[in-house]
Scaffold this motif. Structure first.
Motif, PDB file in Angstrom:
ATOM      1  N   SER A   8       0.108  -1.599  -0.080  1.00 27.57           N
ATOM      2  CA  SER A   8      -0.022   0.226   0.147  1.00 27.57           C
ATOM      3  C   SER A   8       1.185   1.479   0.376  1.00 27.57           C
ATOM      4  CB  SER A   8      -1.263  -0.122   1.070  1.00 27.57           C
ATOM      5  OG  SER A   8      -2.243  -0.692   1.279  1.00 27.57           O
ATOM      6  N   CYS A   9       1.736   1.569   0.725  1.00 26.07           N
ATOM      7  CA  CYS A   9       2.698   2.333   0.953  1.00 26.07           C
ATOM      8  C   CYS A   9       3.588   2.613  -0.113  1.00 26.07           C
ATOM      9  CB  CYS A   9       3.462   2.649   2.049  1.00 26.07           C
ATOM     10  SG  CYS A   9       2.824   2.196   3.895  1.00 26.07           S
ATOM     11  N   LYS A  10       4.250   1.832  -0.905  1.00 28.74           N
ATOM     12  CA  LYS A  10       4.482   1.792  -2.251  1.00 28.74           C
ATOM     13  C   LYS A  10       3.345   2.490  -3.427  1.00 28.74           C
ATOM     14  CE  LYS A  10       7.340  -0.902  -5.607  1.00 28.74           C
ATOM     15  NZ  LYS A  10       7.343  -2.358  -6.177  1.00 28.74           N
ATOM     16  N   ALA A  11       2.417   1.822  -3.321  1.00 25.38           N
ATOM     17  CA  ALA A  11       1.648   2.174  -4.527  1.00 25.38           C
ATOM     18  C   ALA A  11       1.174   4.091  -4.357  1.00 25.38           C
ATOM     19  CB  ALA A  11       0.113   1.333  -4.046  1.00 25.38           C
ATOM     20  N   ILE A  12       1.252   5.020  -3.119  1.00 25.00           N
ATOM     21  CA  ILE A  12       0.680   5.591  -3.588  1.00 25.00           C
ATOM     22  C   ILE A  12       2.159   6.243  -3.087  1.00 25.00           C
ATOM     23  CG2 ILE A  12      -1.809   4.622  -1.926  1.00 25.00           C
ATOM     24  CD1 ILE A  12      -0.573   6.426  -0.069  1.00 25.00           C
TER      25      ILE A  12
END
Length: 313
Positions: A56-60
């Motif tokens: 999730s962190c990587k995605a945003i």
């Protein structure tokens, strides 16, 4: 029972825990989160939650501020301070605190966490549970566990006002998931659940139950189930971190709004909150054999985890 609050390096009381006015999670919903169950004082399936947090962190484009080891230490310390054996840990990572501007700021990620007691799950047989079909109007990246949950909140509230335990999203005639849970359908001994694509959040309990089902010997198909095929299903159940495995007794839809479950109109309604005008039961269960067996297997795994009898993951 003790509730624990943590904000950017400090454990605080509920009266001290304050969100800064320029926190980007507060102003933009610019962040991601996780929720983990605590059984016997131990976070359950924590490694899987931390892996999803990484995604999730990587995605945003937010740097995960802690390593898995540091997250584990922090969460364990928060649970220890709470003194709770059965609890729920919620934590979120946002893009930080900075003057309000849409462009990304030069700021450190912000971390907040709460630990709250959670009562042991009551028997699923205590009352009938229904789902209300809701058009899936969310964005196209629901696989990210973002704190932007307004569509989910509205869907859950709409279902609650109707008397349903959960909303069941339908996108272009296919079931996707619940507002805060994953949906499962059973025909005979075959199990169907929507594929882990961009249109669902791949639940941690979903992942674990899929593993349990395969160990028991069920065939699981990760494919969408069409609304038009619901009548052929013998069972429906939902899974989530807090629900575990929840049998469903009926599925309801609004006859006057069935077309919205297939295609959304270009002109929106005046309010997203509505009461079904002509509710109709479109499916009813006659059994819960598979769901009950999976809940038993889940409970057995949790009890072994509580007693340190064997590793779960």
């Amino acid at each position: 029972m003790s509730e624990i609050y943590y904000v950017n390096g400090e454990f605080l009381s509920s009266k001290e825990s304050v969100v800064p006015s320029e926190e980007r999670g507060h102003q933009f919903g610019d962040g991601v989160y996780e929720v983990v169950r605590v059984y016997g004082g131990r976070p359950f399936l924590l490694n899987w939650h931390l892996e999803r947090l990484d995604r999730s962190c990587k995605a945003i484009g937010v740097e995960n501020p802690l390593s898995h080891e540091e997250w584990t230490e922090l969460i364990s310390e928060a649970v220890r301070r709470s003194g709770e054996e059965e609890a729920q840990v919620y934590w979120q990572v946002t893009r930080g605190i900075a003057p309000r501007e849409h462009l990304f700021p030069q700021a450190q990620p912000s971390v907040t966490m709460t630990v709250k007691p959670l009562l042991l799950k009551a028997s699923a047989k205590s009352s009938e549970k229904s789902l209300l079909c809701i058009p899936d109007e969310r964005w196209a990246n629901t696989w990210i566990k973002t704190i932007n949950l307004l569509p989910n909140v509205i869907a859950k509230e709409t279902a609650h006002r109707f008397g349903a335990v959960e909303a069941l999203f339908v996108k272009s005639g296919d079931f996707t998931e619940g507002s805060s849970s994953n949906a499962w359908f059973v025909r005979g001994t075959d199990i169907y659940t929507a594929p882990a694509n961009r249109y669902i959040l791949p639940g941690i309990t979903r992942r674990f139950v899929l593993q349990l089902a395969q160990e028991i010997g069920y065939t699981v198909y990760e494919q969408s189930v069409a609304l038009d095929d619901l009548h052929s299903m013998d069972e429906v159940f939902m899974t989530s971190t807090t629900l575990e495995v929840q049998s469903i007794h009926s599925v309801v839809a609004d006859r006057n709004k069935m077309s919205l479950l297939y295609n959304l109109p270009d002109i929106p309604a005046q309010t997203l909150l509505s009461t079904p005008e002509d509710p109709a039961e479109i499916w009813r269960s006659s059994r819960n054999n598979v769901a009950a067996r999976l809940q038993d297997a889940f409970t057995d795994a949790v009890n072994k985890f509580r007693n340190y009898e064997e590793p779960v993951q």
